[in-house]
Design a protein around this motif. Sequence first.
Motif, PDB file in Angstrom:
ATOM      1  N   TRP A 146       0.877  -1.180   0.000  1.00 56.37           N
ATOM      2  CA  TRP A 146       0.000   0.000   0.000  1.00 56.37           C
ATOM      3  C   TRP A 146       0.904   1.217   0.000  1.00 56.37           C
ATOM      4  N   PRO A 147       0.386   2.401  -0.234  1.00 63.56           N
ATOM      5  CA  PRO A 147       1.233   3.597  -0.299  1.00 63.56           C
ATOM      6  C   PRO A 147       1.924   3.883   1.029  1.00 63.56           C
ATOM      7  N   GLN A 205       0.388   7.915  -2.728  1.00 61.08           N
ATOM      8  CA  GLN A 205      -0.337   7.068  -3.673  1.00 61.08           C
ATOM      9  C   GLN A 205       0.237   7.185  -5.074  1.00 61.08           C
ATOM     10  N   ALA A 206       0.659   8.381  -5.462  1.00 59.87           N
ATOM     11  CA  ALA A 206       1.265   8.558  -6.785  1.00 59.87           C
ATOM     12  C   ALA A 206       2.521   7.705  -6.927  1.00 59.87           C
ATOM     13  N   VAL A 207       3.340   7.668  -5.892  1.00 61.65           N
ATOM     14  CA  VAL A 207       4.546   6.839  -5.910  1.00 61.65           C
ATOM     15  C   VAL A 207       4.164   5.367  -5.999  1.00 61.65           C
ATOM     16  N   PHE A 208       3.200   4.959  -5.201  1.00 54.50           N
ATOM     17  CA  PHE A 208       2.742   3.567  -5.194  1.00 54.50           C
ATOM     18  C   PHE A 208       2.276   3.128  -6.577  1.00 54.50           C
ATOM     19  N   LEU A 209       1.491   3.943  -7.241  1.00 58.40           N
ATOM     20  CA  LEU A 209       0.957   3.566  -8.550  1.00 58.40           C
ATOM     21  C   LEU A 209       2.063   3.409  -9.583  1.00 58.40           C
ATOM     22  N   ARG A 210       3.056   4.278  -9.547  1.00 59.10           N
ATOM     23  CA  ARG A 210       4.158   4.137 -10.496  1.00 59.10           C
ATOM     24  C   ARG A 210       4.987   2.897 -10.184  1.00 59.10           C
ATOM     25  N   ARG A 211       5.128   2.552  -8.917  1.00 57.86           N
ATOM     26  CA  ARG A 211       5.865   1.341  -8.572  1.00 57.86           C
ATOM     27  C   ARG A 211       5.171   0.100  -9.125  1.00 57.86           C
TER      28      ARG A 211
END
Length: 646
Positions: A146-147, A205-211
């Motif tokens: 999760w983020p 969340q932005a970092v999580f989605l790119r990961r």
Amino acid sequence: MQPKPFARPCLVALPLLFPLLVQADVTLVRDGRPQAVVVVADKAGQVARYAAGELVRHVEKASGAKLEVISEGAAKADGRARIHVGTHVPVEKLAAEACVLRVTGEAMFIAGNDGGGDPLDADTRAGTLWGVYEWLDRALGARWLWPGELGTHVPKTTTIVAKDGDEIITPRFLQRRLRTGLGFTSEHPALGFTTDAFNQFSAEQAVFLRRHRMGRTYPVGYGHAFVDWWEKDGKAHPEWFQLRENGKRGPTKPAGRFSMCVSNPELQREIVARWAAKRPPDAQTPGVINACENDILGLCACENCRALDGPAPADHLKFYPATSKMAGSRFVSDRYAHFWLGVQQHAAKTHPDATVVGYAYFNYFQAPVSGIKLNPNILIGYCPSAGWFPRSEEEHAWMKQQWTGWRDTGARLFMRTNHLLDGYCMPFIFARQFADEFHHAMEHGMVATDYDSLTGHWATQGPNLYIATRLHVRPEASADEVLAEYYSAFGAASKAVKGYFDHWEDFTMRSREKINQTMEATQTSRWRNWAKAAHLLYPAECFAPADTLLAEAAKAVRDDAEAAARVKFLRLGLDHAKLCARVSAKLSLVDSTASKEDIKQALDELLTFRRANERSGISNFNHLAWLEDLSWKLSEETRQTPDLYP
């Protein structure tokens, strides 16, 4: 040519690429000490620099060793082993978003086809970043649950070695998208995030989605295409718009919604003409023509439209309640298939490579029956107006049958469902059924995704959301394999946490009839005002078994601070869900008799919890505020900003 998936990369023989070099592993960290440097170009772009930073962060999280990042110029005089990020690989001929992973001699190379924008922007090509994440996934076992930092799991190790190899890797799908769910707003904003907490939630969340490699090979523009056409063109061209049963064209009331007269060839030509007029003459990306119908059933009653309709299947309304918008509607899938084909054929006269995008939606989401054949230049977003999870076996099979029917027309398909909007912040788990649908779509022609939306209730619906993100990277992995990754991050509590979510998945699946009956009886929407019925579907007594299972999990990791913190994260989510269900019982618009004092007491308790835990990342409180605004009897005080109340 269909791009190759991450799970089945294209292998390139090293001797052919480096005939004079000896294959060798590269040691990055030995006994907790750095043995290599990260090298970026002297004028490296944003993507490459960000990718280098991500590599350094995760290596340090795994080993405690922080690798130094230096420029190519400085690297010439440095004798340490090198990790070249975004350099020393010719990427000009790589496909968009493709990357190279190469280890040979004394160096590792990670480079890809990158764009020039913000590395966290979904429209920025980020091949180099994808390469870094692929290597972290494989070599370090990095998992992003999760983020945020707590949701970032990297197994501990003292030595890190990059094994020799040479691969070109391309994302499986041309677009991988979970809409962020960050745009929800409420007239009672105190129920949501404070400004700083929202900014933190959004950034993590932005970092999580790119990961999880969310992005797209090229921009694909679509959406309800004709919402302003009546206002602009209704007087001059009423024939472009739906014919109503009373013989008049256009919406049934001023400013009302309307569908188009999709059989009209003049309308089809006009759609293409307007698109062509806006398309730059030097455009490099594929042309995409938006032909998605408005947010309404296909309603045109003219003879030409009706002549295109195939016979309605006997079961076309079987899985809809009597209160559904679909009740009594006409089956019009075939007319829309003809419509998209007509637009595409008009476009092909001047732009043979143009792609027409349409939605399979409302009374035209089910597969056509006339045998019409489309082609790959038609891209259809599968957006069913049914099929909420959990499903019966019969309904689940029926939903997959509709997808396969559209695939058999020859069109390309992308998943555009709203099903992740379901469940409020309750422990509403349907991970395995979701995965089964994803696998079926992937095996039957899915080229992209666009899920609406990522509501972000990480602490109660983690398995759903991890499945939804992880399958974009490992689409062939089974649901059990993906969930095993998720549970493994809880250390000695993994078995208890699995039991906890298995309990909720069983509870959810067994509640199918109750959910459907309750939603219909209370006139509650599965995506819009779920909090109206939360107390009926999650009564106080249902939480007791889950409390016991989480207590067992916490006991198992008393000596593991990181795993204990993750179990506490789940506990916060459960406590919040219980509190929301209690507030729902008092304030639900279904049967609320709450006084002003009752309302204030209930909301103060809820908001005190949210203010205390809004930086924990357990839930998207802004989404909850939007949903609760439509579900509950609320206080005027909650119209204040969350920074002021309570």
